[in-house]
Design an enzyme around this catalytic site. Structure first.
Site, PDB file in Angstrom:
ATOM      1  N   HIS A  34       0.864  -1.186   0.000  1.00 32.63           N
ATOM      2  CA  HIS A  34       0.000   0.000   0.000  1.00 32.63           C
ATOM      3  C   HIS A  34       0.901   1.236   0.000  1.00 32.63           C
ATOM      4  O   HIS A  34       2.146   1.115  -0.058  1.00 32.63           O
ATOM      5  CB  HIS A  34      -0.951  -0.022   1.206  1.00 32.63           C
ATOM      6  CG  HIS A  34      -0.260  -0.272   2.516  1.00 32.63           C
ATOM      7  ND1 HIS A  34       0.643   0.606   3.055  1.00 32.63           N
ATOM      8  CD2 HIS A  34      -0.320  -1.322   3.378  1.00 32.63           C
ATOM      9  CE1 HIS A  34       1.086   0.132   4.206  1.00 32.63           C
ATOM     10  NE2 HIS A  34       0.537  -1.050   4.423  1.00 32.63           N
ATOM     11  N   ALA A  35       0.271   2.417   0.106  1.00 35.67           N
ATOM     12  CA  ALA A  35       1.047   3.658  -0.017  1.00 35.67           C
ATOM     13  C   ALA A  35       2.116   3.787   1.074  1.00 35.67           C
ATOM     14  O   ALA A  35       3.109   4.497   0.889  1.00 35.67           O
ATOM     15  CB  ALA A  35       0.108   4.859   0.015  1.00 35.67           C
ATOM     16  N   HIS A  37       4.103   1.367   2.035  1.00 37.30           N
ATOM     17  CA  HIS A  37       5.297   0.726   1.464  1.00 37.30           C
ATOM     18  C   HIS A  37       5.920   1.628   0.387  1.00 37.30           C
ATOM     19  O   HIS A  37       7.139   1.697   0.244  1.00 37.30           O
ATOM     20  CB  HIS A  37       4.933  -0.618   0.826  1.00 37.30           C
ATOM     21  CG  HIS A  37       4.424  -1.632   1.805  1.00 37.30           C
ATOM     22  ND1 HIS A  37       3.105  -2.006   1.870  1.00 37.30           N
ATOM     23  CD2 HIS A  37       5.061  -2.343   2.763  1.00 37.30           C
ATOM     24  CE1 HIS A  37       2.953  -2.911   2.823  1.00 37.30           C
ATOM     25  NE2 HIS A  37       4.116  -3.136   3.383  1.00 37.30           N
ATOM     26  N   GLY A 147       8.874   1.203   8.444  1.00 37.36           N
ATOM     27  CA  GLY A 147       7.868   2.212   8.786  1.00 37.36           C
ATOM     28  C   GLY A 147       7.799   2.455  10.290  1.00 37.36           C
ATOM     29  O   GLY A 147       7.941   1.529  11.090  1.00 37.36           O
TER      30      GLY A 147
END
Ligand code: PAF
Length: 285
Positions: A34-35, A37, A147
């Site tokens: 997803h964004a 990553h 993240g």
């Protein structure tokens, strides 16, 4: 974008880039991209000449009652997504490539792995530390990206790289959020539409605790009690809500003298959400 599936092919390809002096960035993932990553990939692209993404749903970090079987696997969609964002190489090993028969080594980061998510997902961080150590040793990147949403994981990876003398910089990348604040996560896909409407309450409560403690650093116990009550009232089953030192995750009674973090995990129905926010008291800014 090239796709390689064996450690030998990965090393072969990276050796050429290393010989020509190109800086290498590594983004370990379990797919379900997803964004969040993509933000890791973008950070890699701005620091490094080459970016490698690994896609491996690591069985050793799932407890027997967890979602290993249902974890979203859509390899060709993920590879298309990576190809269009300027990734140079995807490493997509099979389980037997990463864990050959009689594999028997475990990397455990003591202390940091033990509280918070580690207390509720037994063995999870041993699985993460083991697979990340392997990926770092296989690829030997200059920088690896993780993240901040998985804040405990980020600190564990930083510590293992230091303790094992791995010559890699571990970079944390800020959490990417939906417009309503919900942190992007592969597991958000499990939320029903009714749960999805409630989910931003999780962020609202954590953010409120962080902001209040920046003004009133001594109010940790009161804010934790308030946060747990609010989350329970909104329909969450709270696993933990804690304030910890931002560097070593030691429990803190007050948030005034050092950077801290409020961290929480809670179930909404069958979906487990985690998130965290920094607490930076005015006296330290
Ligand atoms: O954060 C993840 O997606 C995983 O824990 C990681 C770091 C790729 C290890 O399997």
């Amino acid at each position: 974008m090239r796709v390689v599936r064996t450690i030998a092919d990965l090393r072969d390809r990276l050796a050429g880039w290393r010989r020509s002096g190109e800086r290498l960035g590594l983004v370990p993932t379990m797919g379900a991209l997803h964004a969040g990553h993509m933000a890791l990939v973008e950070a890699g692209r701005s620091d490094c000449a080459r970016v490698v993404v690994t896609i491996f749903v690591n069985p050793t970090q799932f407890a027997p009652n967890e979602d290993l079987g249902s974890y979203p696997r859509r390899e060709s969609a993920h590879l298309d997504m990576l190809g269009s964002t300027g990734v140079d190489l995807a490493f997509v090993p099979a389980t037997a490539e990463m864990y050959p028969p009689q594999f028997s080594t475990l990397v455990r980061v003591g202390g940091l792995s033990e509280g918070l998510c580690g207390a509720h997902r037994l063995g999870h961080f041993d699985g993460v530390a083991t697979v990340v150590s392997k990926l770092l040793i296989q690829a030997l990147p200059d920088i690896a990206y993780f993240g901040e949403k998985d804040y405990q994981q980020l600190l564990i990876v930083r510590r293992l790289a230091r303790d094992l003398d791995l010559p890699v910089q571990i970079k944390g990348v800020p959490t990417v959020r939906e417009p309503d604040g919900l942190a992007l996560s592969s597991r958000n896909a499990y939320l029903s539409s009714a749960e999805r409407r409630i989910a931003p309450q999780f962020v609202r409560v954590l953010r409120s605790v962080a902001e209040t403690l920046e003004r009133e650093p001594a109010a940790v116990a009161r804010e934790i009690e308030w946060g747990r009550r609010e989350l329970t009232r909104a329909g969450f089953d709270v696993e933990y809500l804690e304030v910890r030192d931002a560097v070593d995750l030691a429990p803190v009674g007050a948030a005034g003298s050092r950077p801290c973090r409020v961290l929480a995990a809670a179930y909404l129905g069958r979906t487990r959400l985690i998130d965290n926010f920094p607490i930076m008291p005015a006296s330290l800014t």
